[in-house]
Design a protein around this motif. Sequence first.
Motif, mmCIF file in Angstrom:
data_model
loop_
_atom_site.group_PDB
_atom_site.id
_atom_site.type_symbol
_atom_site.label_atom_id
_atom_site.label_comp_id
_atom_site.label_asym_id
_atom_site.label_seq_id
_atom_site.Cartn_x
_atom_site.Cartn_y
_atom_site.Cartn_z
ATOM 1 N N THR A 97 0.829 -1.323 -0.039
ATOM 2 C CA THR A 97 0.170 -0.154 0.003
ATOM 3 C C THR A 97 0.941 1.446 0.190
ATOM 4 N N VAL A 98 0.252 2.446 -0.178
ATOM 5 C CA VAL A 98 0.777 3.647 -0.100
ATOM 6 C C VAL A 98 1.569 3.855 1.344
ATOM 7 N N ALA A 99 0.798 3.914 2.073
ATOM 8 C CA ALA A 99 1.335 3.900 3.514
ATOM 9 C C ALA A 99 2.540 3.121 3.685
ATOM 10 N N GLU A 100 2.335 1.889 3.523
ATOM 11 C CA GLU A 100 3.510 0.940 3.672
ATOM 12 C C GLU A 100 4.717 1.057 2.837
ATOM 13 N N ASN A 101 4.597 1.773 1.809
ATOM 14 C CA ASN A 101 5.572 2.325 1.174
ATOM 15 C C ASN A 101 6.418 3.479 1.681
ATOM 16 N N ASP A 128 -1.984 15.786 3.887
ATOM 17 C CA ASP A 128 -2.381 16.966 4.149
ATOM 18 C C ASP A 128 -1.522 18.124 3.967
ATOM 19 N N THR A 129 -0.334 17.882 4.411
ATOM 20 C CA THR A 129 0.678 19.218 4.430
ATOM 21 C C THR A 129 1.052 19.426 2.759
ATOM 22 N N LEU A 130 1.021 18.143 2.007
ATOM 23 C CA LEU A 130 1.146 18.515 0.413
ATOM 24 C C LEU A 130 0.033 19.095 -0.130
ATOM 25 N N GLY A 131 -1.210 19.023 0.517
ATOM 26 C CA GLY A 131 -2.410 19.458 -0.192
ATOM 27 C C GLY A 131 -3.034 18.563 -1.312
ATOM 28 N N VAL A 132 -2.753 17.112 -0.756
ATOM 29 C CA VAL A 132 -3.173 16.080 -1.797
ATOM 30 C C VAL A 132 -4.256 15.332 -1.083
ATOM 31 N N ASP A 133 -5.421 15.293 -1.718
ATOM 32 C CA ASP A 133 -6.585 14.505 -1.362
ATOM 33 C C ASP A 133 -7.088 13.327 -2.029
ATOM 34 N N SER A 134 -6.291 13.154 -3.227
ATOM 35 C CA SER A 134 -6.643 12.228 -4.403
ATOM 36 C C SER A 134 -6.035 10.750 -4.123
ATOM 37 N N ILE A 135 -5.201 10.590 -3.130
ATOM 38 C CA ILE A 135 -4.464 9.391 -2.988
ATOM 39 C C ILE A 135 -5.009 8.700 -1.677
ATOM 40 N N ASN A 136 -5.526 7.408 -1.979
ATOM 41 C CA ASN A 136 -5.716 6.708 -0.427
ATOM 42 C C ASN A 136 -4.657 6.019 0.085
ATOM 43 N N PRO A 137 -4.407 6.096 1.362
ATOM 44 C CA PRO A 137 -3.168 5.533 1.765
ATOM 45 C C PRO A 137 -3.284 3.985 1.836
ATOM 46 N N ALA A 138 -4.404 3.477 1.663
ATOM 47 C CA ALA A 138 -4.565 2.073 1.863
ATOM 48 C C ALA A 138 -4.682 1.285 0.461
ATOM 49 N N VAL A 139 -4.402 2.164 -0.662
ATOM 50 C CA VAL A 139 -4.605 1.686 -1.897
ATOM 51 C C VAL A 139 -3.240 1.004 -2.212
ATOM 52 N N ARG A 140 -3.049 -0.080 -3.089
ATOM 53 C CA ARG A 140 -1.807 -0.500 -3.716
ATOM 54 C C ARG A 140 -1.161 0.460 -4.396
ATOM 55 N N VAL A 141 0.215 0.351 -4.312
ATOM 56 C CA VAL A 141 0.926 1.280 -5.395
ATOM 57 C C VAL A 141 0.561 0.891 -6.710
ATOM 58 N N ARG A 142 0.372 -0.436 -7.160
ATOM 59 C CA ARG A 142 0.232 -0.801 -8.449
ATOM 60 C C ARG A 142 -1.110 -0.167 -9.291
ATOM 61 N N GLN A 143 -1.933 0.535 -8.346
ATOM 62 C CA GLN A 143 -3.275 0.823 -8.952
ATOM 63 C C GLN A 143 -3.135 2.516 -9.019
ATOM 64 N N LEU A 144 -1.748 2.942 -8.710
ATOM 65 C CA LEU A 144 -1.758 4.538 -8.751
ATOM 66 C C LEU A 144 -1.169 4.886 -10.312
ATOM 67 N N SER A 145 -1.358 5.992 -10.758
ATOM 68 C CA SER A 145 -0.957 6.727 -11.947
ATOM 69 C C SER A 145 0.579 7.112 -11.816
ATOM 70 N N VAL A 146 1.207 7.163 -12.897
ATOM 71 C CA VAL A 146 2.672 7.392 -12.553
ATOM 72 C C VAL A 146 2.936 8.660 -11.964
ATOM 73 N N ALA A 147 1.849 9.853 -12.140
ATOM 74 C CA ALA A 147 2.089 11.038 -11.569
ATOM 75 C C ALA A 147 1.550 10.833 -10.011
ATOM 76 N N GLN A 148 0.929 10.060 -9.574
ATOM 77 C CA GLN A 148 0.471 9.749 -8.359
ATOM 78 C C GLN A 148 1.652 8.936 -7.409
ATOM 79 N N GLN A 149 2.316 8.001 -8.229
ATOM 80 C CA GLN A 149 3.334 7.509 -7.567
ATOM 81 C C GLN A 149 4.663 8.371 -7.356
ATOM 82 N N GLN A 150 4.638 9.443 -8.162
ATOM 83 C CA GLN A 150 5.778 10.297 -7.948
ATOM 84 C C GLN A 150 5.471 11.206 -6.686
#
Length: 499
Positions: A97-101, A128-150
């Motif tokens: 997941t995002v949080a695990e990474n 919240d510090t980054l102003g990002v609300d479109s990424i779920n910490p529980a989602v697996r990284v393979r489900q993210l776009s390239v931009a979200q992974q960055q």
Amino acid sequence: MKLVFALQARGISKSFFGYPALSNVDLDIRRGEVHGLVGENGAGKSTLMKILAGVYAKDSGFVRLNGEEVDFSHPVQAYKAGISTVFQEFNLIAERTVAENIFLGREPRVHGFVSRREMTRRTEALFDTLGVDSINPAVRVRQLSVAQQQIVEIAKALSYEPRIISMDEPTSALADHEVELLYGIISRLTARGVSILYVSHRMREIFDLCDRITVLKDGQLVATHDAAELTEQELVRLMVGRSLSALFPPVAPGTTVGEVALELEHAGNGLVDDVSLVLRRGEIVGMAGLQGSGRTEVLEGISGAAPFTRGFLRLNGERALIRRPKQAIRKGIAHITEDRKATGLTLNQSVMDNALAVIRSTQPSKAGKARHRANQLFLELELAARGPDQEIKFLSGGNQQKVVLAKWLLAEPRIILLDEPTRGIDVGARHALYSVIRSLAAAGHAILMVSSELPEVIGMADRILVMKDGRLAAELPLGSSEEAILQAASGVSASEVAA
């Protein structure tokens, strides 16, 4: 007033297999400044960053951090000392997941057990510090776009509360609003005294963000200047040793626009809808649009990676059904994807093995003959490598992209789909690749090119298609302005977007 340096490096040298990557390089980074590090691919930027991050051991020289000499033998030592690095190559585990990474190897614990709740809470606080609300910490990284992974990589670097952050091409996969978000983050960090070492091939970002700029060429220090003292042309001259008065080469002699090679009529799937377009032999058609507008998805539909489920696709005037990439290849369609490291190359294999990958997969009986043709292509593309047996991971980004092109050209395509063909490539290598693209058009190939960089679209395209919300929003003629493209892509004028 005494200058306070967050980092000082002197006489840094590094060789790989006897080949010098850095030779006697000096670098000073002041507290609270954004320091640009620029140069062509292969100039030594990434090598220097990896030495500062503890990934590589230097051969000679020394590094002082806040006045004290340090010698990192592992990235963890650099992180603990206050240096975080956002590498161009993502360092994420797809199945976690995002949080695990973000907290890999330092997971928060409660009563001796890993606390996923606390990990999620801290990740949400970072976003919240980054102003990002479109990424779920529980989602697996393979489900993210390239931009979200960055963005996840940037959040991971920030989670260490660093005093120095090195960023290697951090915006190469970001949409415009995400770039503006990064600008704001950098401004807040420097206001708190954090120093940023910033690597980018985008001149606008270098001049927007950087207080000073260090130029490397062929592993050596060229100069360090205040950004305010330089113009873009002067910086390019320092980087490549010559002036690039015209980055985009003119149309190659003998280029003629011929018959229709590909046609879409009301094509769509679950990602795009009602897309109609025509692509002719000998022309370069640019495709622009905001992140998520459907540009990449159109290319994936044509190539069979995400096949169209409605509408029609015609090749040379005849209807064609493409359900898998191998079918597209056999019908003369090449698809150069946007992320060459993830989907374009096998990094642990040789230059030659990568170049022969498509042929071996689709026409294995022709692999022997293709090997000879590959060596010819390497010469024509002016590939800089020690030889065809060199592992491709040791090549610069521009040379890796040339191998990707060679791989597809060996399949003798008639239609070439280019998705962000110059992503992460320096200005000199871009000019070379633009020349190759012009030559391909002159040879009668039909080219559809997706790019997030509007000057690139304007400088290379004969016509410009603009996507918006999964649909084709406009077709613009040669010479259209950035404002016209932005207006079609967003539905509002460029002045309203800026406001």
